[in-house]
Design a protein around this motif. Structure first.
Motif, PDB file in Angstrom:
ATOM      1  N   LEU A 167     -18.014  48.462 -27.356  1.00  0.00           N
ATOM      2  CA  LEU A 167     -18.649  49.053 -28.537  1.00  0.00           C
ATOM      3  C   LEU A 167     -19.259  47.998 -29.463  1.00  0.00           C
ATOM      4  O   LEU A 167     -19.709  48.318 -30.564  1.00  0.00           O
ATOM      5  CB  LEU A 167     -17.636  49.886 -29.331  1.00  0.00           C
ATOM      6  CG  LEU A 167     -16.960  51.024 -28.577  1.00  0.00           C
ATOM      7  CD1 LEU A 167     -16.107  51.858 -29.532  1.00  0.00           C
ATOM      8  CD2 LEU A 167     -17.979  51.902 -27.856  1.00  0.00           C
ATOM      9  N   ALA A 168     -19.328  46.770 -29.017  1.00  0.00           N
ATOM     10  CA  ALA A 168     -19.844  45.682 -29.852  1.00  0.00           C
ATOM     11  C   ALA A 168     -21.364  45.727 -29.966  1.00  0.00           C
ATOM     12  O   ALA A 168     -22.061  46.324 -29.137  1.00  0.00           O
ATOM     13  CB  ALA A 168     -19.420  44.338 -29.272  1.00  0.00           C
ATOM     14  N   THR A 169     -21.872  45.062 -30.996  1.00  0.00           N
ATOM     15  CA  THR A 169     -23.306  44.750 -31.066  1.00  0.00           C
ATOM     16  C   THR A 169     -23.496  43.480 -30.242  1.00  0.00           C
ATOM     17  O   THR A 169     -23.578  42.367 -30.759  1.00  0.00           O
ATOM     18  CB  THR A 169     -23.751  44.559 -32.522  1.00  0.00           C
ATOM     19  OG1 THR A 169     -23.524  45.778 -33.235  1.00  0.00           O
ATOM     20  CG2 THR A 169     -25.227  44.214 -32.608  1.00  0.00           C
ATOM     21  N   LYS A 170     -23.568  43.637 -28.929  1.00  0.00           N
ATOM     22  CA  LYS A 170     -23.456  42.496 -28.011  1.00  0.00           C
ATOM     23  C   LYS A 170     -24.630  41.528 -28.100  1.00  0.00           C
ATOM     24  O   LYS A 170     -24.480  40.335 -27.821  1.00  0.00           O
ATOM     25  CB  LYS A 170     -23.312  43.012 -26.579  1.00  0.00           C
ATOM     26  CG  LYS A 170     -22.082  43.876 -26.356  1.00  0.00           C
ATOM     27  CD  LYS A 170     -22.020  44.362 -24.918  1.00  0.00           C
ATOM     28  CE  LYS A 170     -20.882  45.338 -24.715  1.00  0.00           C
ATOM     29  NZ  LYS A 170     -20.800  45.835 -23.324  1.00  0.00           N
ATOM     30  N   HIS A 171     -25.807  42.032 -28.465  1.00  0.00           N
ATOM     31  CA  HIS A 171     -26.991  41.170 -28.494  1.00  0.00           C
ATOM     32  C   HIS A 171     -26.818  40.008 -29.479  1.00  0.00           C
ATOM     33  O   HIS A 171     -27.464  38.971 -29.324  1.00  0.00           O
ATOM     34  CB  HIS A 171     -28.217  42.001 -28.871  1.00  0.00           C
ATOM     35  CG  HIS A 171     -29.495  41.228 -28.862  1.00  0.00           C
ATOM     36  ND1 HIS A 171     -30.148  40.868 -27.692  1.00  0.00           N
ATOM     37  CD2 HIS A 171     -30.252  40.746 -29.881  1.00  0.00           C
ATOM     38  CE1 HIS A 171     -31.242  40.206 -27.987  1.00  0.00           C
ATOM     39  NE2 HIS A 171     -31.337  40.111 -29.309  1.00  0.00           N
ATOM     40  N   ALA A 172     -25.954  40.168 -30.471  1.00  0.00           N
ATOM     41  CA  ALA A 172     -25.742  39.119 -31.468  1.00  0.00           C
ATOM     42  C   ALA A 172     -24.818  38.015 -30.967  1.00  0.00           C
ATOM     43  O   ALA A 172     -24.628  37.018 -31.677  1.00  0.00           O
ATOM     44  CB  ALA A 172     -25.169  39.729 -32.746  1.00  0.00           C
ATOM     45  N   PHE A 173     -24.265  38.158 -29.775  1.00  0.00           N
ATOM     46  CA  PHE A 173     -23.287  37.204 -29.261  1.00  0.00           C
ATOM     47  C   PHE A 173     -23.656  36.781 -27.836  1.00  0.00           C
ATOM     48  O   PHE A 173     -24.290  37.517 -27.096  1.00  0.00           O
ATOM     49  CB  PHE A 173     -21.881  37.828 -29.271  1.00  0.00           C
ATOM     50  CG  PHE A 173     -21.469  38.339 -30.623  1.00  0.00           C
ATOM     51  CD1 PHE A 173     -20.879  37.496 -31.556  1.00  0.00           C
ATOM     52  CD2 PHE A 173     -21.702  39.662 -30.977  1.00  0.00           C
ATOM     53  CE1 PHE A 173     -20.513  37.959 -32.807  1.00  0.00           C
ATOM     54  CE2 PHE A 173     -21.331  40.137 -32.225  1.00  0.00           C
ATOM     55  CZ  PHE A 173     -20.754  39.286 -33.144  1.00  0.00           C
ATOM     56  N   GLN A 174     -23.284  35.553 -27.476  1.00  0.00           N
ATOM     57  CA  GLN A 174     -23.457  35.035 -26.114  1.00  0.00           C
ATOM     58  C   GLN A 174     -24.913  35.041 -25.658  1.00  0.00           C
ATOM     59  O   GLN A 174     -25.201  35.246 -24.482  1.00  0.00           O
ATOM     60  CB  GLN A 174     -22.596  35.834 -25.127  1.00  0.00           C
ATOM     61  CG  GLN A 174     -21.110  35.720 -25.420  1.00  0.00           C
ATOM     62  CD  GLN A 174     -20.268  36.477 -24.428  1.00  0.00           C
ATOM     63  OE1 GLN A 174     -20.637  37.546 -23.929  1.00  0.00           O
ATOM     64  NE2 GLN A 174     -19.099  35.944 -24.128  1.00  0.00           N
ATOM     65  N   GLY A 175     -25.818  34.802 -26.577  1.00  0.00           N
ATOM     66  CA  GLY A 175     -27.220  34.619 -26.204  1.00  0.00           C
ATOM     67  C   GLY A 175     -28.028  35.897 -26.200  1.00  0.00           C
ATOM     68  O   GLY A 175     -27.553  36.962 -25.821  1.00  0.00           O
ATOM     69  N   TRP A 176     -29.285  35.787 -26.619  1.00  0.00           N
ATOM     70  CA  TRP A 176     -30.163  36.953 -26.743  1.00  0.00           C
ATOM     71  C   TRP A 176     -30.695  37.452 -25.403  1.00  0.00           C
ATOM     72  O   TRP A 176     -31.251  38.550 -25.344  1.00  0.00           O
ATOM     73  CB  TRP A 176     -31.342  36.610 -27.651  1.00  0.00           C
ATOM     74  CG  TRP A 176     -30.918  36.220 -29.040  1.00  0.00           C
ATOM     75  CD1 TRP A 176     -29.753  36.548 -29.667  1.00  0.00           C
ATOM     76  CD2 TRP A 176     -31.654  35.418 -29.960  1.00  0.00           C
ATOM     77  NE1 TRP A 176     -29.707  36.021 -30.939  1.00  0.00           N
ATOM     78  CE2 TRP A 176     -30.868  35.309 -31.149  1.00  0.00           C
ATOM     79  CE3 TRP A 176     -32.889  34.774 -29.918  1.00  0.00           C
ATOM     80  CZ2 TRP A 176     -31.292  34.594 -32.268  1.00  0.00           C
ATOM     81  CZ3 TRP A 176     -33.316  34.063 -31.029  1.00  0.00           C
ATOM     82  CH2 TRP A 176     -32.521  33.980 -32.191  1.00  0.00           C
ATOM     83  N   ALA A 177     -30.538  36.688 -24.339  1.00  0.00           N
ATOM     84  CA  ALA A 177     -30.995  37.150 -23.026  1.00  0.00           C
ATOM     85  C   ALA A 177     -30.102  38.257 -22.468  1.00  0.00           C
ATOM     86  O   ALA A 177     -30.430  38.879 -21.459  1.00  0.00           O
ATOM     87  CB  ALA A 177     -31.065  35.987 -22.036  1.00  0.00           C
ATOM     88  N   ASP A 178     -28.959  38.504 -23.096  1.00  0.00           N
ATOM     89  CA  ASP A 178     -28.045  39.601 -22.736  1.00  0.00           C
ATOM     90  C   ASP A 178     -27.543  39.499 -21.293  1.00  0.00           C
ATOM     91  O   ASP A 178     -27.423  40.500 -20.586  1.00  0.00           O
ATOM     92  CB  ASP A 178     -28.728  40.954 -22.946  1.00  0.00           C
ATOM     93  CG  ASP A 178     -28.914  41.291 -24.420  1.00  0.00           C
ATOM     94  OD1 ASP A 178     -28.144  40.737 -25.243  1.00  0.00           O
ATOM     95  OD2 ASP A 178     -29.814  42.069 -24.752  1.00  0.00           O
ATOM     96  N   ILE A 179     -27.211  38.291 -20.875  1.00  0.00           N
ATOM     97  CA  ILE A 179     -26.702  38.085 -19.519  1.00  0.00           C
ATOM     98  C   ILE A 179     -25.261  38.567 -19.391  1.00  0.00           C
ATOM     99  O   ILE A 179     -24.838  39.044 -18.332  1.00  0.00           O
ATOM    100  CB  ILE A 179     -26.793  36.589 -19.136  1.00  0.00           C
ATOM    101  CG1 ILE A 179     -28.245  36.105 -19.218  1.00  0.00           C
ATOM    102  CG2 ILE A 179     -26.230  36.355 -17.742  1.00  0.00           C
ATOM    103  CD1 ILE A 179     -29.196  36.826 -18.279  1.00  0.00           C
ATOM    104  N   PHE A 180     -24.495  38.500 -20.480  1.00  0.00           N
ATOM    105  CA  PHE A 180     -23.057  38.777 -20.409  1.00  0.00           C
ATOM    106  C   PHE A 180     -22.691  40.054 -21.161  1.00  0.00           C
ATOM    107  O   PHE A 180     -21.699  40.093 -21.897  1.00  0.00           O
ATOM    108  CB  PHE A 180     -22.278  37.578 -20.958  1.00  0.00           C
ATOM    109  CG  PHE A 180     -22.532  36.312 -20.196  1.00  0.00           C
ATOM    110  CD1 PHE A 180     -21.868  36.070 -19.008  1.00  0.00           C
ATOM    111  CD2 PHE A 180     -23.459  35.386 -20.654  1.00  0.00           C
ATOM    112  CE1 PHE A 180     -22.101  34.905 -18.289  1.00  0.00           C
ATOM    113  CE2 PHE A 180     -23.706  34.219 -19.939  1.00  0.00           C
ATOM    114  CZ  PHE A 180     -23.030  33.974 -18.752  1.00  0.00           C
ATOM    115  N   LEU A 181     -23.478  41.108 -20.975  1.00  0.00           N
ATOM    116  CA  LEU A 181     -23.149  42.385 -21.611  1.00  0.00           C
ATOM    117  C   LEU A 181     -21.815  42.911 -21.098  1.00  0.00           C
ATOM    118  O   LEU A 181     -21.071  43.561 -21.832  1.00  0.00           O
ATOM    119  CB  LEU A 181     -24.265  43.399 -21.353  1.00  0.00           C
ATOM    120  CG  LEU A 181     -25.627  43.070 -21.980  1.00  0.00           C
ATOM    121  CD1 LEU A 181     -26.637  44.149 -21.650  1.00  0.00           C
ATOM    122  CD2 LEU A 181     -25.510  42.888 -23.487  1.00  0.00           C
TER     123      LEU A 181
END
Length: 409
Positions: free
Chosen positions: A309-323
């Motif tokens: 449920l996180a706002t994942k795009h703000a973490f671990q890079g904007w390329a969203d490799i680790f969603l």
């Protein structure tokens, strides 16, 4: 919108009735005369280039939002807000709903949806919200709205916040449906990993106390019952503590959490989360570095630490490799800077990703963004953003480019 439990609705009605009996001077018309129209339009071009067999994605979308925020009457207010996401031009991308699976993913499906519809009651000692709403807790690492995507993630349920002492905020939320970014509707191309509506029963508990101006402590427990997401394997109990603050231009954050299985999760979860972050601001320039770890677990199924449920795009890079966290976990060492430049804001970040278990070097990423208000049009802001992931032992080389214009009234 899913039905809210009758007991919650009864509580809201009782609260309003008591408030009206206790005070008899406010004008009911305040709800309308002191209200405010909501209008927001966001155009985005997104290009995705991946080193695989998929075609490059080129997506042009327009997110339009309209609604009304009422004024207050005895502490009571209401909000209604609707969104529409429309494709502009060819569907040369995989929205996860349009069947274009030979293209890279740009997860912005077309459609219209009620984004928020809620009743709110404010009091000197807290507030209560019932209905479809945004819920953004702390830095949104575990619960957020994913506002970067065109279709925002919102929650159906009830949220109460109590402020019995100065600096102390106690929050509890009950959620029975989550309107994900993959909505507004399911279709023949949806999968168990991307439902439009995540069903189940979740409880969010958060206690935040500002011990002193230089230290805020937050304890939390998030009980997520996500029945139809990935076969229930994302249901979890996450318990943690976060310490953060700033002293003489130096900011810091320290955090630890443990995650275990919850509800009817078929997997046995037992993984940890760690964060250490340090920043420094001087003359409009902010430097920040950190080390974040999402623990892995190689048992049957992916039992690594997940943040569904996180706002994942703000973490671990904007390329969203680790969603989705890999089974071996993720260690993210990062450094970045933000500065004011020519009336706008420039930021740049570098990430080094490695496995938490084993010695795999996943890859590296560079992210750069520049945002600037558009002269002559109040409320209009432009954004240019770029992410480049250089794969080593995980995923593939990925480059993403965004051009965006957003107008807010």
């Amino acid at each position: 919108m899913s039905m809210i439990k009758p007991t919650l609705m009864s509580l809201a009605v009782a609260t309003v009735t008591f408030s009206h009996a206790a005070f008899a001077a406010e004008d009911f018309s305040n709800l309308f005369t002191q209200g405010k129209a909501i209008f927001d339009a966001r155009y985005r071009y997104e290009h995705v280039d991946q080193d695989n067999a998929l075609k490059h994605a080129n997506a042009q979308t327009l997110r339009s939002r309209a609604g009304f925020q009422s004024g207050k009457w005895y502490g009571l207010s209401a909000l209604i807000e609707a969104d529409n996401v429309s494709r502009i031009g060819d569907a040369a991308y995989n929205s996860t709903r349009n069947g274009q699976s030979d293209y890279s993913v740009v997860a912005d499906p077309d459609g219209s949806e009620v984004n928020q519809a809620l009743l709110r009651y404010d009091h000197a000692y807290g507030n209560a919200v019932v209905g479809r709403q945004r819920i953004n807790l702390d830095n949104q690492r575990f619960v957020g709205g994913v506002a970067w995507r065109q279709n925002e993630q919102t929650y159906d349920g009830a949220l109460g916040q109590l402020k019995p002492l100065e600096g102390l905020t106690l929050s509890y939320a009950y959620i029975d449906n989550i309107n994900s970014i993959f909505g507004p509707g399911n279709g023949r191309f949806d999968t168990p990993g991307n439902p439009a509506n995540i069903e189940g029963h979740s409880h969010l508990l958060n206690a935040q106390y500002q011990v002193m101006p230089e230290l805020t402590a937050t304890a939390y427990q998030y009980l997520l019952g996500l029945d139809n997401l990935a076969g229930g394997s994302q249901s979890s109990k996450t318990t943690g503590l976060r310490l953060n603050g700033a002293v003489a231009g130096v900011s810091y954050a320290l955090e630890y959490a443990q995650q275990q299985d919850y509800a009817d999760n078929p997997l046995q979860l037992d993984s940890d989360y760690y964060l250490a972050e340090l920043g420094y601001t001087l003359k409009g320039v902010t430097l920040k570095g950190g080390y974040e770890v999402l623990g892995g677990d190689k048992g049957p199924g992916n039992r690594a630490f997940q943040t569904p449920l996180a706002t994942k795009h703000a973490f671990q890079g904007w390329a969203d490799i680790f969603l989705a966290t890999p089974a071996d976990g993720v260690k993210d060492a990062y450094v970045g800077a933000t500065l004011a430049l020519f009336g706008g804001s420039l930021q740049a970040w570098y990430h080094d990703f490695r496995a938490e278990q084993g010695s795999s070097q996943y890859g590296e990423e560079i992210d750069v963004a520049y945002g600037h208000p558009i002269p002559g049009v109040k409320g209009l802001v432009g954004l240019l953003k770029y992410a480049s992931y250089d794969a080593d032992e995980f995923a593939v080389d990925t480059d993403k480019l965004w051009l965006q214009l957003q107008y807010s009234y």
